[in-house]
Enzyme design. Sequence first.
Site, PDB file in Angstrom:
ATOM      1  N   LYS A   1       1.135   4.241  -2.897  1.00 25.29           N
ATOM      2  CA  LYS A   1       0.808   5.642  -2.596  1.00 25.29           C
ATOM      3  C   LYS A   1       1.990   6.560  -2.929  1.00 25.29           C
ATOM      4  O   LYS A   1       1.803   7.666  -3.448  1.00 25.29           O
ATOM      5  CB  LYS A   1       0.430   5.795  -1.117  1.00 25.29           C
ATOM      6  CG  LYS A   1      -0.959   5.257  -0.787  1.00 25.29           C
ATOM      7  CD  LYS A   1      -2.045   6.169  -1.319  1.00 25.29           C
ATOM      8  CE  LYS A   1      -3.429   5.803  -0.858  1.00 25.29           C
ATOM      9  NZ  LYS A   1      -4.463   6.639  -1.477  1.00 25.29           N
TER      10      LYS A   1
ATOM     11  N   TYR B   1       0.843  -1.199   0.000  1.00 23.64           N
ATOM     12  CA  TYR B   1       0.000   0.000   0.000  1.00 23.64           C
ATOM     13  C   TYR B   1       0.883   1.257   0.000  1.00 23.64           C
ATOM     14  O   TYR B   1       0.634   2.208  -0.744  1.00 23.64           O
ATOM     15  CB  TYR B   1      -0.898  -0.034   1.244  1.00 23.64           C
ATOM     16  CG  TYR B   1      -1.828   1.148   1.397  1.00 23.64           C
ATOM     17  CD1 TYR B   1      -3.007   1.213   0.660  1.00 23.64           C
ATOM     18  CD2 TYR B   1      -1.525   2.191   2.278  1.00 23.64           C
ATOM     19  CE1 TYR B   1      -3.868   2.293   0.800  1.00 23.64           C
ATOM     20  CE2 TYR B   1      -2.385   3.267   2.424  1.00 23.64           C
ATOM     21  CZ  TYR B   1      -3.554   3.312   1.686  1.00 23.64           C
ATOM     22  OH  TYR B   1      -4.401   4.378   1.811  1.00 23.64           O
TER      23      TYR B   1
END
Length: 321
Positions: free
Chosen positions: A147, A143
């Site tokens: 990002k 994740y």
Amino acid sequence: MENGYQEKVILVTGGSGLVGNGIKYAVENGEQRKGEKWIYATSKDGDLTDLESTRAMFAMFQPTHVIHLAAKVGGLFGNLKANLEFLRKNIIINDNVLRTAHENNVQHVVSCLSTCIFPDKTTYPINETMVHNGPPHDSNYGYSYAKRMIDIMNRGYNQEHGRNYTSVIPTNVFGPEDNFNLEEGHVLPGLIHKVYQAKKEGKPLTVWGTGKPLRQFIYSRDLGRLIVWVLREYKETEPIILSVGEEDETSIKEAAEKVAEAMDFKNGLIFDTTKSDGQYKKTADNAKLRRYLPDFKFTPIGEALKETCDWFVANYETARK
């Protein structure tokens, strides 16, 4: 429109989540401007992991501005089990949204990052220049790297196409419409749900750990106002941290006491010190935000928690939990 005046159409992806609702609340309570149309899109409006579906969504809404919140998210255990899936899905979502925005001549996109993108080994306070200074924490590297890539893509779209694509990094967000799930939710919504249950069962509240760790909590409705400001006024490609200052860090113990007070809970608190505390603090520096907005008033945490608790109690049946 006549006289060459173009209406602004602002598309918010992931519009039904915590931050989307914070933006909607801000817009409906003082931030709306003439000539602006706000659209809060959800997964029902299109599958952002699919390029053609993303293009169809942009063709339908024809946005001039985009606030990109949509992401595949999960709690600690969800991430640990599926880092590769979190990496791939989020890279695809972000690439589809930014690529389609560019194809549709959208001049301004504001994407939402997370403080978990910062290096695991770092000095504090962390600021916007430190995002790429080392690997993120191993538990949710998928994740986090996905990002971080938004920041890299923003730089590319700015350098090669002159696009004003940027990103914001909020600290721990909480508020109405949060996910109050006891397994997957974050610390404050988890505490609120636990107090609700303990009150019903006539038991004390058990808080994991010593209660000493400090966190910067930002109320979703304050964050909503700040993201609207970023969309209108912030012209840098580099990210901006949206957070209360270091002086407003709150301990988990203090937060639990404020939740108990807000819910008129009188059965006492127990701290289970056999459970890990996690990091003591992860202080983020909001100096850049304060240079732009020295007078911005954050809602005091007691007041914001009271509003959140009241919302949860009133919407208990339908709240995400």
